[in-house]
Design an enzyme around this catalytic site. Structure first.
Site, PDB file in Angstrom:
ATOM      1  N   GLU A   1     161.928  -3.912 -57.546  1.00  0.00           N
ATOM      2  CA  GLU A   1     162.227  -5.349 -57.464  1.00  0.00           C
ATOM      3  C   GLU A   1     163.573  -5.527 -56.785  1.00  0.00           C
ATOM      4  O   GLU A   1     164.487  -4.756 -57.051  1.00  0.00           O
ATOM      5  CB  GLU A   1     162.333  -5.950 -58.884  1.00  0.00           C
ATOM      6  CG  GLU A   1     161.192  -5.603 -59.796  1.00  0.00           C
ATOM      7  CD  GLU A   1     161.519  -5.886 -61.274  1.00  0.00           C
ATOM      8  OE1 GLU A   1     162.511  -6.571 -61.577  1.00  0.00           O
ATOM      9  OE2 GLU A   1     160.755  -5.412 -62.127  1.00  0.00           O
TER      10      GLU A   1
ATOM     11  N   LYS B   1     167.251  -6.539 -56.280  1.00  0.00           N
ATOM     12  CA  LYS B   1     168.297  -6.808 -57.274  1.00  0.00           C
ATOM     13  C   LYS B   1     169.069  -8.035 -56.804  1.00  0.00           C
ATOM     14  O   LYS B   1     169.814  -7.989 -55.829  1.00  0.00           O
ATOM     15  CB  LYS B   1     169.228  -5.601 -57.397  1.00  0.00           C
ATOM     16  CG  LYS B   1     170.270  -5.763 -58.482  1.00  0.00           C
ATOM     17  CD  LYS B   1     170.970  -4.432 -58.720  1.00  0.00           C
ATOM     18  CE  LYS B   1     171.927  -4.499 -59.888  1.00  0.00           C
ATOM     19  NZ  LYS B   1     173.039  -5.415 -59.685  1.00  0.00           N
TER      20      LYS B   1
ATOM     21  N   ASP C   1     171.725 -10.907 -56.573  1.00  0.00           N
ATOM     22  CA  ASP C   1     173.151 -10.948 -56.865  1.00  0.00           C
ATOM     23  C   ASP C   1     173.527 -12.329 -57.398  1.00  0.00           C
ATOM     24  O   ASP C   1     173.964 -13.211 -56.665  1.00  0.00           O
ATOM     25  CB  ASP C   1     173.934 -10.637 -55.576  1.00  0.00           C
ATOM     26  CG  ASP C   1     175.345 -10.182 -55.896  1.00  0.00           C
ATOM     27  OD1 ASP C   1     175.681 -10.073 -57.088  1.00  0.00           O
ATOM     28  OD2 ASP C   1     176.104  -9.936 -54.943  1.00  0.00           O
TER      29      ASP C   1
ATOM     30  N   TYR D   1     162.690 -11.530 -64.441  1.00  0.00           N
ATOM     31  CA  TYR D   1     162.376 -10.125 -64.176  1.00  0.00           C
ATOM     32  C   TYR D   1     162.330  -9.245 -65.432  1.00  0.00           C
ATOM     33  O   TYR D   1     162.080  -8.058 -65.345  1.00  0.00           O
ATOM     34  CB  TYR D   1     163.336  -9.523 -63.151  1.00  0.00           C
ATOM     35  CG  TYR D   1     164.805  -9.711 -63.482  1.00  0.00           C
ATOM     36  CD1 TYR D   1     165.370  -9.149 -64.602  1.00  0.00           C
ATOM     37  CD2 TYR D   1     165.617 -10.465 -62.634  1.00  0.00           C
ATOM     38  CE1 TYR D   1     166.707  -9.326 -64.898  1.00  0.00           C
ATOM     39  CE2 TYR D   1     166.961 -10.654 -62.921  1.00  0.00           C
ATOM     40  CZ  TYR D   1     167.498 -10.072 -64.057  1.00  0.00           C
ATOM     41  OH  TYR D   1     168.810 -10.253 -64.349  1.00  0.00           O
TER      42      TYR D   1
ATOM     43  N   LYS E   1     171.434   0.928 -54.953  1.00  0.00           N
ATOM     44  CA  LYS E   1     172.322  -0.031 -54.301  1.00  0.00           C
ATOM     45  C   LYS E   1     172.121  -0.048 -52.786  1.00  0.00           C
ATOM     46  O   LYS E   1     171.870   0.991 -52.168  1.00  0.00           O
ATOM     47  CB  LYS E   1     173.786   0.311 -54.603  1.00  0.00           C
ATOM     48  CG  LYS E   1     174.116   0.386 -56.075  1.00  0.00           C
ATOM     49  CD  LYS E   1     173.913  -0.922 -56.776  1.00  0.00           C
ATOM     50  CE  LYS E   1     175.024  -1.868 -56.411  1.00  0.00           C
ATOM     51  NZ  LYS E   1     175.542  -2.655 -57.499  1.00  0.00           N
TER      52      LYS E   1
ATOM     53  N   CYS F   1     207.950  10.267 -57.969  1.00  0.00           N
ATOM     54  CA  CYS F   1     207.385   8.989 -58.379  1.00  0.00           C
ATOM     55  C   CYS F   1     208.244   7.850 -57.831  1.00  0.00           C
ATOM     56  O   CYS F   1     209.456   7.828 -58.067  1.00  0.00           O
ATOM     57  CB  CYS F   1     207.336   8.927 -59.904  1.00  0.00           C
ATOM     58  SG  CYS F   1     206.875   7.297 -60.510  1.00  0.00           S
TER      59      CYS F   1
ATOM     60  N   CYS G   1     210.017   5.990 -61.007  1.00  0.00           N
ATOM     61  CA  CYS G   1     211.033   6.553 -61.909  1.00  0.00           C
ATOM     62  C   CYS G   1     211.737   7.759 -61.311  1.00  0.00           C
ATOM     63  O   CYS G   1     212.654   8.299 -61.921  1.00  0.00           O
ATOM     64  CB  CYS G   1     210.428   6.898 -63.265  1.00  0.00           C
ATOM     65  SG  CYS G   1     209.326   8.319 -63.222  1.00  0.00           S
TER      66      CYS G   1
ATOM     67  N   CYS H   1     202.804  11.424 -61.643  1.00  0.00           N
ATOM     68  CA  CYS H   1     204.196  11.347 -62.054  1.00  0.00           C
ATOM     69  C   CYS H   1     204.337  12.103 -63.368  1.00  0.00           C
ATOM     70  O   CYS H   1     203.517  11.955 -64.270  1.00  0.00           O
ATOM     71  CB  CYS H   1     204.559   9.878 -62.236  1.00  0.00           C
ATOM     72  SG  CYS H   1     205.997   9.619 -63.265  1.00  0.00           S
TER      73      CYS H   1
ATOM     74  N   CYS I   1     208.607   6.723 -67.592  1.00  0.00           N
ATOM     75  CA  CYS I   1     208.268   6.050 -66.335  1.00  0.00           C
ATOM     76  C   CYS I   1     207.857   4.610 -66.635  1.00  0.00           C
ATOM     77  O   CYS I   1     206.882   4.372 -67.351  1.00  0.00           O
ATOM     78  CB  CYS I   1     207.129   6.778 -65.631  1.00  0.00           C
ATOM     79  SG  CYS I   1     206.567   5.916 -64.158  1.00  0.00           S
TER      80      CYS I   1
HETATM   81  S1  IVH Z   1     166.728  -5.571 -65.177  1.00  0.00           S
HETATM   82  C1  IVH Z   1     167.000  -4.053 -69.139  1.00  0.00           C
HETATM   83  N1  IVH Z   1     166.003  -6.505 -62.835  1.00  0.00           N
HETATM   84  O1  IVH Z   1     171.551  -6.658 -62.364  1.00  0.00           O
HETATM   85  C2  IVH Z   1     167.332  -4.201 -67.714  1.00  0.00           C
HETATM   86  N2  IVH Z   1     168.278  -6.754 -63.454  1.00  0.00           N
HETATM   87  O2  IVH Z   1     173.427  -4.478 -62.763  1.00  0.00           O
HETATM   88  C3  IVH Z   1     168.138  -5.384 -67.415  1.00  0.00           C
HETATM   89  N3  IVH Z   1     169.636  -7.945 -61.827  1.00  0.00           N
HETATM   90  O3  IVH Z   1     172.508  -7.536 -65.615  1.00  0.00           O
HETATM   91  C4  IVH Z   1     168.232  -5.774 -66.049  1.00  0.00           C
HETATM   92  N4  IVH Z   1     168.046  -8.323 -60.357  1.00  0.00           N
HETATM   93  O4  IVH Z   1     171.962  -9.418 -63.964  1.00  0.00           O
HETATM   94  C5  IVH Z   1     167.015  -6.344 -63.692  1.00  0.00           C
HETATM   95  N5  IVH Z   1     165.198  -7.314 -60.831  1.00  0.00           N
HETATM   96  C6  IVH Z   1     166.212  -7.151 -61.677  1.00  0.00           C
HETATM   97  C7  IVH Z   1     167.506  -7.624 -61.395  1.00  0.00           C
HETATM   98  C8  IVH Z   1     168.505  -7.397 -62.311  1.00  0.00           C
HETATM   99  C9  IVH Z   1     169.324  -8.510 -60.647  1.00  0.00           C
HETATM  100  C10 IVH Z   1     170.992  -7.943 -62.423  1.00  0.00           C
HETATM  101  C11 IVH Z   1     171.063  -8.341 -63.877  1.00  0.00           C
HETATM  102  C12 IVH Z   1     171.666  -7.166 -64.573  1.00  0.00           C
HETATM  103  C13 IVH Z   1     172.402  -6.504 -63.454  1.00  0.00           C
HETATM  104  C14 IVH Z   1     172.662  -5.045 -63.746  1.00  0.00           C
END
Ligand code: IVH
Length: 708
Positions: free
Chosen positions: A126, A128, A130, A236, A324, A429, A432, A447, A453
């Protein structure tokens, strides 16, 4: 001394304009102070504004009314967010930065589940999103509350605001009677641009990025403001459910979609790492045209039975990972390099840059990691960037990933001018003057000044008051800097915080007379400090900022020793010899030699131990009780697993035992209650037999925990 105000030259119209201006400034200061815990103006300026408004109302009585801010104290408490305890914790996700990390994740799950490496394990992939996460609780079909994640355990009640978001159903039909739906609130790019244009038209500051805009919009005290914001919601995940939604993640998402929630249309089922890699590259290609910000792809084990077996770590589920996406990048000029000295004495080079916009945010500082990094070497002494070093004046490439500190990725030597200056990393340092040395194998120069310090001292104090440590309201990094340098009301070590009120009462140079302070904020601070005289064991230990002892380790250690006195006695004993107590410390699962050594050294050092004892004398340290199930036969017992297990993996057995309230140790000692020994058990089984510890095999273990 209060100034006197002269309004004799004011016309009625000018008086009203001034009245409105002052009212608006005071209202916004009230909000910042009372509701956001983030004062925007000094108390003394605030007092002056109120006095001025009062004087104006006296000179022009027609302006006064009961609604005037001069007639109110603070801001109504009803507008504060209430807190909601999540029925199930709201977790975050572990990260993968490459397909290799994802492969490792897949292998470790298969190992945990006892599956063959070649076996197929399906994942949903899925995007992610932001934004910020939100939990929606429905009871018998009605939305009864909506809560932000907060600290994962307790969130803010934003129900009225959530009800204004079109994507969030107010009622669901044919749903489990208890249904908690979790997802992400976000703002689309086009809406964000429009919203910022409006901010600018209204003379307000534009938001830095869509995520901040979404967070700011959802966390409004006035729902009618949220209603005007273009917030959207993707579902999600879920929290408490009276009945499962389905058997798989994918089918559960479909069910949520049928119930009226918006789920992300790019969600895919992946049967192999190859599928995952293909999907990731498709998403990466489409990233710019999605119309909203994403920062990765989330993989979740599809089969919910497996999710259940894999379970949760303290802050992340074991069954999911966020892959990521690469950060956005930009080129600029490195103007200079400064050295910052951290809490543990680390000298960190900071790049000062010609400001540049990266992924919508203006960046003027970035980390350069350490001296090797500047030279073009990694921690093993091998070349990075093909060995190109970074010089002052160079053109450098900056990247930002999420909210982390921007980093320097590369340098363009073809643009290097004559005046570019090679950087000489300091061997002393800068704060200090003590020698700064690098231990073998350490990438960082430190240091050696320790508590003498000032930089280390002040950074330790900032850590001490930070959110996960003592979390003292009104005493943040800025105030610590001020007190650290204050001759009359100094805070040089943690214990000084707890004598502040008393010293203030005996001192002529009172806090309330300092710039930025007043009677109210000084009293509030002393009260907030008093609130923390009673403190959790783990928070105290973490707050001390001992190297290698992080938050999770502090909790493990606290659970092991139970009381501060036990730890303190054990540390004194270790100081004299490394015998039984040392073994006991090392028996804590999660405490290795390096951490144990660092902890023992802190307590053995006369200076450090003195500072710790002076602090603890002011505190009432709570016992650390591990949240335990008392209804299991192993609750409160110390278990050791040894030999090979055949029906479940070692990691799974350990997680199960801990879930049932047992403590799992790595080695057998007189404190061991039970040894679970599989085939091939060696010295541990012998030691357990010698000590008269109960020994069972894997089947015995499974029988013991059956049905729990
Ligand atoms: S699952 C139990 N699915 O990413 C698992 N999170 O870095 C809980 N997020 O706090 C999260 N898209 O705010 C899940 N498809 C997705 C997501 C997602 C964005 C965010 C969410 C979470 C954060 C973690």
């Amino acid at each position: 001394m209060a100034k006197s105000f002269d309004f004799s030259t004011f016309s009625d119209v000018e008086a009203r304009q001034e009245f409105e201006r002052l009212t608006a400034v005071i209202r916004s200061a009230n909000l910042a102070y009372y509701q956001n815990d983030a004062p925007t103006i000094a108390d003394s300026d605030y007092d002056q504004l109120r006095l001025k408004l009062q004087a104006l109302e006296q000179a022009f009585p027609a302006l006064t009314s009961e609604a005037s801010v001069t007639q109110q104290v603070g801001a109504p408490a009803a507008e504060d967010f209430q807190k909601i305890v999540h029925a199930e914790p709201m977790l975050s996700l572990a990260n993968a930065f490459s397909i290799e990390d994802v492969r490792d994740f897949d292998h470790s799950l298969k190992r945990y589940l006892g599956l063959d490496r070649q076996a197929s394990l399906s994942y949903t992939a899925e995007p992610k999103i932001d934004g910020l996460s939100l939990s929606l609780r429905y009871e018998n079909g009605d939305l009864i509350h909506a809560a932000t994640r907060g600290d994962g355990a307790v969130g803010e009640n934003v129900t009225q605001n959530a009800l204004t978001i079109a994507d969030i159903p107010h009622r669901v039909v044919d749903a489990p009677s208890i249904l908690e739906v979790r997802g992400e609130v976000y703002i689309a790019h086009s809406d964000f641009e429009q919203m910022n244009a409006q901010q600018i038209d209204g003379g307000l500051k534009p938001y830095a990025n869509p995520r901040n805009a979404a967070a700011g919009s959802l966390r409004q005290l006035d729902p009618s403001i949220t209603a005007q914001r273009p917030l959207r919601f993707f579902a999600y995940a879920w929290g408490e459910l009276s009945q499962p939604l389905a058997d798989t993640q994918m089918a559960s998402l479909d069910r949520l979609s049928n119930l009226g929630f918006v789920t992300n249309p790019l969600t895919r089922l992946c049967e192999s790492i190859e599928d995952i890699a293909q999907n990731y590259s498709d998403i990466e290609k489409n990233r710019a045209s999605l119309g909203y910000d994403i920062d990765g792809v989330v993989y979740k084990v599809d089969l919910l039975d497996y999710q259940k077996r894999l379970g949760l770590r303290s802050t992340t589920p074991r069954w999911a990972i966020a892959h990521k996406l690469p950060a956005e990048k930009a080129w600029t000029v490195l103007e200079t390099i400064d050295i910052q000295v951290g809490r543990t004495g680390a000298l960190s080079p900071v790049a000062r840059l010609r400001p540049v916009t990266v992924g919508g945010v203006v960046v003027s500082n970035a980390t350069l990691h350490n001296e090797d990094y500047i030279r073009g070497l990694d921690s093993n002494g091998d070349a990075i960037r093909d060995g190109r070093d970074i010089r002052i004046g160079d053109h450098v490439q900056i990247y930002r990933a999420g909210d982390v500190i921007p980093k320097i990725a590369d340098v363009d030597v073809s643009k290097r001018g004559e005046s570019a200056l090679e950087y000489a990393f300091p061997y002393t340092c800068p704060e200090c003057g003590s020698p700064a040395i690098r231990s073998p194998g350490d990438a960082v120069r430190r240091c050696t000044g320790g508590l003498i310090c000032p930089a280390q001292g002040v950074e330790r104090l900032k850590h001490f008051v930070s959110r996960k440590a003592f979390d003292i309201e009104g005493l943040g990094a800025k105030q610590i800097e001020m007190f650290f340098h204050d001759d009359a009301l100094f805070i040089k070590e943690p214990a000084d915080i707890f004598t502040l009120r008393e010293r203030d009462s005996q001192n002529l140079a009172k806090l309330k007379n300092r710039d930025g302070w007043g009677e109210r904020s000084a009293t509030n601070l002393f009260d907030a400090i008093d609130d923390k005289r009673r403190i959790g064991f783990a928070r105290l230990l973490f707050g001390l900022g001992i190297r290698h002892v992080g938050e999770a380790a502090a909790t493990l250690i606290a659970h092991h020793y139970g009381t501060w006195e036990n730890l303190s006695d054990a540390m004194s004993a270790i100081g004299e010899n490394h015998g039984q107590e040392w073994e006991d410390l090392l028996s804590i699962d999660g405490v290795g030699e390096v951490m144990a050594q660092s902890l023992a050294e802190a307590f053995a050092s006369e200076n450090e131990r003195g500072a710790i004892d002076r602090l603890v004398a002011h505190l009432n340290v709570e016992k650390a009780e591990k949240p335990q199930r008392s209804d299991s036969p192993v609750a409160g017992k110390t278990l050791v697993f040894t030999g090979s297990l055949e029906k479940m993996t070692r990691a799974e057995a350990k997680a199960r035992a801990e879930q049932l309230g047992a403590k799992v140790a790595g080695s057998v000692s007189s404190k061991t209650d039970l040894l679970v020994a599989g085939p091939g058990a060696g010295s541990k089984a012998k030691k357990a037999a010698d000590l008269g510890v109960e020994i069972i095999d894997e089947d015995g273990w499974l029988t013991m925990i059956e049905g729990l």
